[in-house]
Design a protein around this motif. Structure first.
Motif, PDB file in Angstrom:
ATOM      1  N   SER A   1      36.251   0.628  14.440  1.00 16.94           N
ATOM      2  CA  SER A   1      35.278   1.720  14.323  1.00 16.94           C
ATOM      3  C   SER A   1      34.838   1.859  12.867  1.00 16.94           C
ATOM      4  CB  SER A   1      35.853   3.031  14.861  1.00 16.94           C
ATOM      5  OG  SER A   1      36.763   3.589  13.945  1.00 16.94           O
ATOM      6  N   ILE A   2      35.759   1.564  11.957  1.00 12.52           N
ATOM      7  CA  ILE A   2      35.395   1.574  10.528  1.00 12.52           C
ATOM      8  C   ILE A   2      34.407   0.445  10.248  1.00 12.52           C
ATOM      9  CG2 ILE A   2      36.285   1.177   8.201  1.00 12.52           C
ATOM     10  CD1 ILE A   2      38.884   2.574   9.137  1.00 12.52           C
TER      11      ILE A   2
ATOM     12  N   ALA B   1      31.049   1.474  11.549  1.00 10.09           N
ATOM     13  CA  ALA B   1      30.402   2.495  10.714  1.00 10.09           C
ATOM     14  C   ALA B   1      29.834   1.874   9.443  1.00 10.09           C
ATOM     15  CB  ALA B   1      31.404   3.599  10.369  1.00 10.09           C
TER      16      ALA B   1
ATOM     17  N   GLN C   1      43.773   4.484   7.198  1.00 10.70           N
ATOM     18  CA  GLN C   1      42.557   4.318   8.002  1.00 10.70           C
ATOM     19  C   GLN C   1      41.898   5.658   8.314  1.00 10.70           C
ATOM     20  OE1 GLN C   1      43.394   1.780  11.360  1.00 10.70           O
ATOM     21  NE2 GLN C   1      42.777   0.019  10.152  1.00 10.70           N
TER      22      GLN C   1
ATOM     23  N   ARG D   1      36.116   4.776  18.208  1.00  8.62           N
ATOM     24  CA  ARG D   1      37.298   5.285  17.537  1.00  8.62           C
ATOM     25  C   ARG D   1      38.452   5.433  18.524  1.00  8.62           C
ATOM     26  NH1 ARG D   1      35.053   9.880  13.372  1.00  8.62           N
ATOM     27  NH2 ARG D   1      33.999   8.372  12.057  1.00  8.62           N
TER      28      ARG D   1
ATOM     29  N   LEU E   1      41.439   2.263  15.026  1.00 13.69           N
ATOM     30  CA  LEU E   1      40.423   2.756  14.095  1.00 13.69           C
ATOM     31  C   LEU E   1      39.723   1.632  13.343  1.00 13.69           C
ATOM     32  CD1 LEU E   1      42.198   5.872  12.568  1.00 13.69           C
ATOM     33  CD2 LEU E   1      40.136   5.829  13.972  1.00 13.69           C
TER      34      LEU E   1
ATOM     35  N   VAL F   1      38.121   6.758   7.440  1.00 11.70           N
ATOM     36  CA  VAL F   1      37.171   7.313   8.406  1.00 11.70           C
ATOM     37  C   VAL F   1      36.607   8.633   7.881  1.00 11.70           C
ATOM     38  CG1 VAL F   1      36.998   8.401  10.676  1.00 11.70           C
ATOM     39  CG2 VAL F   1      38.149   6.214  10.439  1.00 11.70           C
TER      40      VAL F   1
ATOM     41  N   ASP G   1      32.707   9.536   6.881  1.00 10.69           N
ATOM     42  CA  ASP G   1      31.974  10.653   7.472  1.00 10.69           C
ATOM     43  C   ASP G   1      31.381  11.560   6.415  1.00 10.69           C
ATOM     44  OD1 ASP G   1      32.313   9.884  10.001  1.00 10.69           O
ATOM     45  OD2 ASP G   1      33.921  11.278  10.506  1.00 10.69           O
TER      46      ASP G   1
END
Ligand SMILES: Nc1ncnc2c1ncn2[C@@H]1O[C@H](COP(=O)(O)OP(=O)(O)O)[C@@H](O)[C@H]1O
Ligand SMILES: [Mg+2]
Lengths: 329, 226
Positions: A297-298, A301, A169, A280, A294, A173, A177
């Motif tokens: 949050s993935i 995103a 994970q 996150r 995580l 992330v 990014d």
């Protein structure tokens, strides 16, 4: 300076000098004509007209020159506004911009170049880190599996699995990014859901739950990146399986208007947690051993990169319903 | 059945080889592109497990070399890189399946067996699951040696599920399978056949069953052996 003639100052001086020369010439002609007319006994008015005409011409030339020179700057700002993070090779077009703003455009382009390099360095680092981390994890996982079975070995196996999940994970992330929008094209949500659901079904069955897909027979096309979307859906299904009681089913639905939902019958998400849920490293108390916080949050995103919204609601009768709404083309 | 494992990281090579040996395969290990190509020339291996990053080149070089020479042995690619491009690159170069590190040994062995279950390969003639054996040439299914009375279409469905053991087979693929046999099929033919198969497998104590994934397809399950 060779570029002097392309600068705003140079253009103004040259053009105004041109107008002046023209005015001078007209003045001389007018004088000559006046002389001629007077000599033949005719009166004149042209000199009276000449001055305001000259003033208007000067104004016109100044306005035209300034506007025309600054147009490339406006075009450049439009290009700058369209640059997204990670879009390698995006540069401002200098076009016919005046020499005064050239240093600025070059400076911006050099800054973009440095950003590109930084992005590339991060991308390379992520790829290398992936390789360097996955190999020892593979050794650890396989090594533990090869031990004679026992309670301690089972626990070690679980620890290694959790570690692997965390590393995977974190790498995802980092990749999101450094490369926010890798490959956008027309993808079929129904097909992605069928593939991810099918891929996870044997594991879900082992966990004592079931997965069910409800999707239209026709493709549901959205603009997106298949790998990123599959990863996001996998995270949502995984969460649903972890939070749903044994014996229940996790329902994945795809609607023709570009809506993807994962519906479970677990404890649900209390309203006071919903704001932080997608941050996150956030997870509810008592969830520490489950994961690092995580996953969602993935998902968030990925949703953002697709211009999609993500929300969580209660499932009627109890449980959580996570829904992504994609913009349709 | 003999496997070639090409992996330069000695611990992984050892553990992969160990897992495959435990599953009853004979295993040779090579650590470089050159040695792997040489070994492939010397011995007709049944399958290969191939790491992508090798000291003297890319694992895909071994793959291309074998394909050029016309070897059709099934290849399971191991990779520590997980981006889609790497995967697509591997499958384009002729890999049959790929596994991203870290992986569970169980998964590795299951994938390796699945590769050999293809028609014409080592495990592809008599398919095994639980106490069930399906002879794809003799066209019969046996549980502990006793024949199971199956219709032709039921047998075709069971064969396909067994070849794809451990994975979900989409309903549409099974329908194509039956159409491929040149049969007219009703819209509910698959669920009906699956229903009958399930009952017959349970009655015979086959040690395996068929699980429905609603909206997606079916997969074969094996009961844990006591
Ligand atoms: N389906 C769900 N039902 C209830 N709570 C959930 C669900 N999915 C996520 N959560 C909550 O959100 C937290 C964060 O989830 P997530 O971002 O996926 O992190 P992790 O990677 O630790 O699973 C979890 O710890 C849990 O409290
Ligand atoms: Mg999660």
């Amino acid at each position: 300076m060779a570029h002097w003639r392309h600068s705003l100052e140079g253009k103004l001086i040259l053009r105004l000098a041109g107008i002046h020369a023209l005015a001078l010439a007209i003045g001389f002609l007018a004088l000559a004509q006046r002389h001629y007319l007077l000599r033949h006994g005719v009166s004149d008015t042209i000199v009276v007209w000449a001055f305001p005409l000259f003033a208007f011409a000067v104004l016109g030339v100044v306005i035209y020159t300034v506007r025309a020179s600054l147009r490339p700057l406006i075009a450049a700002s439009r290009q700058a506004a369209a640059i997204v993070p990670g879009a390698a090779g995006a540069r401002l077009e200098p076009g016919r911009a005046p020499a005064e703003i050239m240093p600025f455009i070059h400076a911006v382009n050099e800054a973009l170049e440095r950003l590109d390099q930084a992005f590339q360095a991060q991308r390379r680092f992520t790829a290398d880190a992936a390789h360097e981390l996955r190999t020892p994890l593979a050794i650890l996982t396989a090594g533990i599996e090869a031990l004679p079975p026992g309670e301690a070995v089972t626990k070690l196996g679980e620890d290694a699995a959790r570690m692997s999940r965390l590393v995977i994970q974190l790498l995802r992330v980092a990749r999101l990014d450094s490369q926010p929008l890798p490959q956008m094209q027309a993808v079929d949500l129904a097909q992605i859901a069928a593939e991810v659901g099918g891929h996870m079904a044997p594991w879900i069955y082992q966990q004592g739950r079931e997965v069910v897909l409800e999707a239209p027979d026709r493709p549901v096309l959205v603009h997106g990146d298949e790998e990123a979307l599959s990863g996001a859906l996998r995270n949502l299904i995984e969460n649903a399986v972890f939070h749903a009681p044994v014996g229940t089913e996790v329902l994945v639905t795809v609607l023709p208007e570009g809506r993807l939902s994962v519906i479970d019958h677990g404890a649900g998400v209390p309203p006071e947690h919903r704001a932080q849920l997608f941050e996150r490293f956030w997870r509810a108390h008592g969830m520490r051993r489950q994961g690092a916080g995580l996953g969602l949050s993935i998902v968030a995103a990925v949703a953002q990169a697709h211009g999609a919204s993500i929300m969580v609601e209660d499932t009627p009768g109890g449980g959580a319903t996570f829904t992504m709404d994609f913009p349709m083309r | 059945m003999r496997f070639l494992v090409v992996e330069d990281e000695p611990r992984i090579a050892e553990l992969v080889a160990g897992a495959l040996r435990k599953a009853g395969f004979v295993v040779d290990v090579q650590q470089s592109v050159e040695d792997a190509c040489h070994a492939l020339d010397l011995f007709p291996y049944d399958a290969m497990v191939l790491d992508l990053g090798l000291p003297d080149g890319e694992g895909l070089d071994v793959l291309r070399a074998t394909r050029v020479k016309g070897h059709r042995l099934p290849v399971l690619v191991l990779t520590a890189r997980d981006t889609l491009e790497d995967r697509v690159g591997g499958l384009d170069a002729g890999a049959d399946d790929y596994l991203v590190k870290p992986f569970a040994s169980e998964e590795l062995v299951a994938r390796a067996k699945a590769l050999l279950r293809r028609p014409g390969l080592a495990l592809g003639i008599v398919l095994q699951a639980g106490r069930l054996a399906l002879d794809t040439l003799g066209r019969e299914a046996l549980v502990d040696g006793r024949p199971l009375m199956l219709g032709r279409q039921e047998l075709a469905l069971l064969e396909h599920l067994m070849r794809r053991h451990g994975r979900v087979v989409p309903k549409a693929v099974l329908e194509d399978k039956l159409y491929g046999e040149g049969d007219e099929i009703a819209s509910n033919a698959i669920p009906v056949h699956i229903h009958h198969l399930r009952r017959k497998l349970a009655e015979a104590g086959a040690g395996c069953g068929i699980q429905t994934v609603r909206g997606i397809g079916y997969f074969l399950t094996e009961e844990a052996q006591a």
